[in-house]
Motif scaffolding. Structure first.
Motif, PDB file in Angstrom:
ATOM      1  N   LYS A 111       0.274 -11.747   3.609  1.00 47.72           N
ATOM      2  CA  LYS A 111       1.308 -12.326   4.474  1.00 47.72           C
ATOM      3  C   LYS A 111       2.683 -11.712   4.202  1.00 47.72           C
ATOM      4  O   LYS A 111       3.712 -12.379   4.296  1.00 47.72           O
ATOM      5  CB  LYS A 111       1.361 -13.846   4.311  1.00 47.72           C
ATOM      6  CG  LYS A 111       0.068 -14.530   4.735  1.00 47.72           C
ATOM      7  CD  LYS A 111       0.163 -16.037   4.688  1.00 47.72           C
ATOM      8  CE  LYS A 111      -1.142 -16.668   5.160  1.00 47.72           C
ATOM      9  NZ  LYS A 111      -1.130 -18.137   5.072  1.00 47.72           N
ATOM     10  N   GLY A 112       2.675 -10.430   3.828  1.00 49.03           N
ATOM     11  CA  GLY A 112       3.926  -9.699   3.650  1.00 49.03           C
ATOM     12  C   GLY A 112       4.523  -9.756   2.260  1.00 49.03           C
ATOM     13  O   GLY A 112       5.547  -9.129   2.000  1.00 49.03           O
ATOM     14  N   TYR A 113       3.893 -10.478   1.338  1.00 52.00           N
ATOM     15  CA  TYR A 113       4.495 -10.677   0.018  1.00 52.00           C
ATOM     16  C   TYR A 113       4.147  -9.587  -0.993  1.00 52.00           C
ATOM     17  O   TYR A 113       4.818  -9.443  -2.001  1.00 52.00           O
ATOM     18  CB  TYR A 113       4.083 -12.033  -0.563  1.00 52.00           C
ATOM     19  CG  TYR A 113       4.790 -13.196   0.078  1.00 52.00           C
ATOM     20  CD1 TYR A 113       6.108 -13.487  -0.239  1.00 52.00           C
ATOM     21  CD2 TYR A 113       4.144 -14.009   1.011  1.00 52.00           C
ATOM     22  CE1 TYR A 113       6.775 -14.553   0.360  1.00 52.00           C
ATOM     23  CE2 TYR A 113       4.787 -15.076   1.614  1.00 52.00           C
ATOM     24  CZ  TYR A 113       6.108 -15.346   1.284  1.00 52.00           C
ATOM     25  OH  TYR A 113       6.752 -16.387   1.870  1.00 52.00           O
ATOM     26  N   ALA A 114       3.063  -8.852  -0.794  1.00 49.68           N
ATOM     27  CA  ALA A 114       2.632  -7.862  -1.788  1.00 49.68           C
ATOM     28  C   ALA A 114       3.507  -6.614  -1.719  1.00 49.68           C
ATOM     29  O   ALA A 114       4.015  -6.250  -0.653  1.00 49.68           O
ATOM     30  CB  ALA A 114       1.173  -7.485  -1.561  1.00 49.68           C
ATOM     31  N   SER A 115       3.692  -5.964  -2.855  1.00 50.81           N
ATOM     32  CA  SER A 115       4.408  -4.688  -2.895  1.00 50.81           C
ATOM     33  C   SER A 115       3.554  -3.668  -3.633  1.00 50.81           C
ATOM     34  O   SER A 115       2.732  -4.009  -4.480  1.00 50.81           O
ATOM     35  CB  SER A 115       5.771  -4.842  -3.570  1.00 50.81           C
ATOM     36  OG  SER A 115       5.615  -5.220  -4.917  1.00 50.81           O
ATOM     37  N   LEU A 116       3.765  -2.404  -3.288  1.00 53.84           N
ATOM     38  CA  LEU A 116       2.881  -1.340  -3.762  1.00 53.84           C
ATOM     39  C   LEU A 116       3.688  -0.202  -4.363  1.00 53.84           C
ATOM     40  O   LEU A 116       4.726   0.190  -3.835  1.00 53.84           O
ATOM     41  CB  LEU A 116       2.054  -0.814  -2.579  1.00 53.84           C
ATOM     42  CG  LEU A 116       1.222   0.451  -2.799  1.00 53.84           C
ATOM     43  CD1 LEU A 116       0.010   0.147  -3.669  1.00 53.84           C
ATOM     44  CD2 LEU A 116       0.770   1.026  -1.458  1.00 53.84           C
ATOM     45  N   ASP A 117       3.191   0.326  -5.473  1.00 55.03           N
ATOM     46  CA  ASP A 117       3.741   1.546  -6.039  1.00 55.03           C
ATOM     47  C   ASP A 117       2.583   2.377  -6.573  1.00 55.03           C
ATOM     48  O   ASP A 117       1.625   1.827  -7.115  1.00 55.03           O
ATOM     49  CB  ASP A 117       4.718   1.239  -7.167  1.00 55.03           C
ATOM     50  CG  ASP A 117       5.346   2.509  -7.726  1.00 55.03           C
ATOM     51  OD1 ASP A 117       6.050   3.188  -6.967  1.00 55.03           O
ATOM     52  OD2 ASP A 117       5.103   2.827  -8.900  1.00 55.03           O
ATOM     53  N   TYR A 118       2.643   3.693  -6.386  1.00 56.98           N
ATOM     54  CA  TYR A 118       1.567   4.522  -6.908  1.00 56.98           C
ATOM     55  C   TYR A 118       2.102   5.880  -7.346  1.00 56.98           C
ATOM     56  O   TYR A 118       3.139   6.339  -6.878  1.00 56.98           O
ATOM     57  CB  TYR A 118       0.436   4.707  -5.888  1.00 56.98           C
ATOM     58  CG  TYR A 118       0.837   5.285  -4.556  1.00 56.98           C
ATOM     59  CD1 TYR A 118       0.926   6.653  -4.362  1.00 56.98           C
ATOM     60  CD2 TYR A 118       1.116   4.454  -3.467  1.00 56.98           C
ATOM     61  CE1 TYR A 118       1.275   7.192  -3.137  1.00 56.98           C
ATOM     62  CE2 TYR A 118       1.469   4.984  -2.236  1.00 56.98           C
ATOM     63  CZ  TYR A 118       1.552   6.350  -2.075  1.00 56.98           C
ATOM     64  OH  TYR A 118       1.904   6.879  -0.862  1.00 56.98           O
ATOM     65  N   SER A 119       1.389   6.488  -8.279  1.00 56.81           N
ATOM     66  CA  SER A 119       1.755   7.809  -8.775  1.00 56.81           C
ATOM     67  C   SER A 119       0.475   8.580  -9.090  1.00 56.81           C
ATOM     68  O   SER A 119      -0.571   7.981  -9.370  1.00 56.81           O
ATOM     69  CB  SER A 119       2.634   7.703 -10.026  1.00 56.81           C
ATOM     70  OG  SER A 119       1.962   6.969 -11.038  1.00 56.81           O
ATOM     71  N   PHE A 120       0.579   9.901  -9.041  1.00 55.40           N
ATOM     72  CA  PHE A 120      -0.606  10.746  -9.252  1.00 55.40           C
ATOM     73  C   PHE A 120      -1.141  10.571 -10.671  1.00 55.40           C
ATOM     74  O   PHE A 120      -0.390  10.532 -11.639  1.00 55.40           O
ATOM     75  CB  PHE A 120      -0.266  12.207  -8.994  1.00 55.40           C
ATOM     76  CG  PHE A 120      -1.406  13.148  -9.272  1.00 55.40           C
ATOM     77  CD1 PHE A 120      -2.487  13.221  -8.410  1.00 55.40           C
ATOM     78  CD2 PHE A 120      -1.406  13.939 -10.409  1.00 55.40           C
ATOM     79  CE1 PHE A 120      -3.548  14.083  -8.665  1.00 55.40           C
ATOM     80  CE2 PHE A 120      -2.458  14.805 -10.677  1.00 55.40           C
ATOM     81  CZ  PHE A 120      -3.531  14.871  -9.800  1.00 55.40           C
TER      82      PHE A 120
END
Length: 599
Positions: free
Chosen positions: A465-474
């Motif tokens: 519902k729009g609350y999650a956040s994402l970060d990623y790196s190789f």
């Protein structure tokens, strides 16, 4: 300018936490712009940035602030917050001594905020925690202050609470910058040593190089060289960064500014490179950082074939202002001549598409995005493949390695089940789960980049519902069972629709593309088979039924054999038409394939 009165800082935060709005208030408070005048988000000078509410390019500006009978010089660098533009953040951090960690009072610390915070700590920056949007309904100011103080290990009284929109607390924040952020190091008598943290192309003056001086002094007329290329230039103009460029005579240790020296190509002024003088220059380059590496590849083709030359020129101009774009010529049987382009991520691809349309009036088609696979062949060689057309025959392949990413997802506790199911569907390997506070959880995964690039971010927002956040790196490359899926339309391979995927996903993805094409391709006078295949093996099929022409409409009564004869003749004609007839595939079908469900 006295070095001890200079403060170099940036703002790091998640998307939509108010970085650009805070920058506006700082500009107003230091009288760079008039209060309430002009446009919002002054430093976001692209229409796209204002419309999408995101910062795409870094921006630097010089502010003067009067405090305790002293005039401080603040060099502010506004940075992007989206994960696709994290390389912009790393440039900014390398040029600063401090950072404002901006957190939305209603959302708390997000995954990308944490990622940028770690980058700042690695660069030994002084962090000033700031809670924004304290005036909005539903703001949990106390909770946000507690979370930030726990994360940084500071006392809650050291956290600044502001409303960038209303201007509340801005003056005390400006005082805090003078108090907490240290003055830059460096000696003006040492040999000049300057770091390039950004550059852009000006039509009339060539490349404008933005630099941070670490040692010594650069003056107008100095003969300078770049460490990476060894090329030599003369400083034609030097100065500070206001809303417009402010020419001066020199830049000294600790200062941030620009130089113009007749460089014609942005690729010559590499980000992270060191500039020094030819005579009595520094002997050692600053420890730079790597150039941005494309993670997502896609073919770009003009909607109209005659626009190919315009597309070539437009991409060349775009690269002058965005050096992270990589492109090379490519041809397709279905789409004609175009380019294979590399992007930092899917948002970067969307931005480039939009800029080509708006700034150069060029409607384009993009092929299915892909990532780079390392393919080991039977002859012992290893090839890097990012284009399905170049994927070797399976008989020649011994192993395929795909890129894996380290993924961090921050989400309220009640959505953890939804996130875990989504990650499992995308071949994610869960590493750990940590509770940030009573309500929020950080989940760490190792996940293939191929599973992230399509619609993972959108699905993540949907299930939370729009609350999650994402970060990623190789992370690394890992062995995987990757296959190439071809799309056949009436028995003809359409190279622009081919894609690479994991074998377990091949049927679902192939079936989804075939069903999408069935809805998009108009009916013809003959039956059309839409097939997905791996090599010679058909794995999915959809059929567009023939459009029936009523050949018996002219028969009014009479013997039934007349009608049968006409129907038989029509049947034979359809067979012949199927053999020699060509299928008209509209441009919308290629666009629709990009949006097919990839679950």
């Amino acid at each position: 300018m006295k070095r001890k009165l200079i403060r170099n800082f940036c703002i790091i935060a998640h998307i939509d936490h108010g970085k650009s709005t805070l920058a506006d208030r700082l500009l107003e408070e230091t009288h760079v712009i008039n209060r309430g005048a002009g446009v919002a988000q002054v430093l976001d000078d692209m229409d796209l940035e204002r419309e999408k509410g995101i910062t795409i390019k870094s921006h630097a500006i010089r502010l003067e602030y009067e405090h305790d009978n002293k005039t401080y010089v603040y060099n502010l660098i506004d940075t992007p917050g989206h994960v696709d533009f994290s390389y912009e953040v790393s440039r900014s951090l390398a040029s600063c001594e401090g950072a404002l960690l901006l957190v939305d009072a209603s959302q708390g610390i997000e995954a990308q905020t944490m990622s940028n915070l770690y980058l700042a700590l690695d660069n030994n920056l002084e962090i000033i925690p700031v809670i924004n949007k304290i005036d909005i309904p539903g703001a949990d100011v106390e909770g946000a202050v507690h979370e930030v103080s726990e994360t940084l290990g500071v006392h809650e009284s050291e956290v600044f609470c502001i409303s960038a929109k209303m201007g509340t607390g801005i003056d005390s924040l400006l005082q805090g910058i003078a108090k907490y952020i240290p003055a830059p190091d460096g000696d003006r008598e040492n040999p000049p040593q300057a770091l390039i943290f950004d550059s852009y192309y000006d039509v009339y003056r060539g490349v404008v190089v933005l630099i941070r001086m670490y040692e010594g002094t650069l003056k107008k007329g100095d003969a300078v060289k770049l460490f990476s290329t060894g090329k030599q230039y003369e400083v034609e103009e030097i100065g500070h960064l206001g809303l417009q460029l402010i020419p001066g005579t020199s830049l000294s240790a600790g200062e941030v500014g620009y130089i113009i020296s007749g460089i014609k190509d942005v690729s010559e002024a590499r980000v992270g490179d060191t500039i020094t003088t030819i005579k009595d220059g520094c002997k050692k380059a600053l420890e730079g950082f790597q150039e941005p590496k494309p993670m997502v590849y896609s073919g770009i083709f003009p909607l109209n074939g005659e626009d190919y030359q315009d597309l070539l020129e437009s991409l060349a101009k775009l690269k002058l202002n965005d050096s992270s774009i990589v492109y090379e010529k490519e041809s397709s049987m279905a789409l004609g001549f175009g380019f294979r382009c590399g992007f930092l991520g899917m948002l970067h691809l969307e931005i480039v598409k939009e800029r080509l349309l708006r700034e150069y009036n060029l409607p384009i088609i993009t092929t299915t995005p892909s990532v780079t696979f390392n393919v080991s062949l039977t002859d012992g060689t290893v090839k890097s493949i990012n284009n399905p057309v170049e994927f070797p025959d399976p008989a020649r392949i011994t192993e395929v390695d795909e890129p894996f990413m380290s993924v961090e997802i921050m989400v309220p506790e009640k959505f953890v089940g939804n996130i875990m199911k989504l990650a499992m569907d995308r071949r994610g390997i869960q590493k750990d789960m940590q509770y940030i506070d009573e309500k929020r959880v950080a989940i760490h995964y190792e996940m293939p980049l191929l599973e992230i690039i399509f619609d993972f971010y959108d699905r993540l927002k949907s299930v939370s519902k729009g609350y999650a956040s994402l970060d990623y790196s190789f992370l690394d490359y890992r062995k995987a069972n990757i296959v190439k899926v071809d799309i056949l339309i009436n028995g003809e391979r359409v190279d622009a629709m081919s894609f690479m995927c994991h074998e377990d996903k091949a049927y679902n993805w192939g079936k989804s593309v075939a069903d999408t094409l069935r809805d998009e391709i108009p009916r013809h006078l003959f039956k059309i088979a839409l097939q997905a295949c791996i090599g010679a093996k058909i794995i999915a099929r959809s059929t567009i039924s023939a459009m029936r022409k009523n050949v018996t409409a002219k028969c009014y009564g009479g013997d039934i054999t007349r009608k049968k004869k006409l129907l038989e003749k029509q049947k034979e004609g359809k067979k012949r038409m199927k053999e020699i007839g060509s299928v008209n595939v509209p441009q919308e079908a290629f666009l629709a394939v990009l949006k097919t469900n990839r679950d």
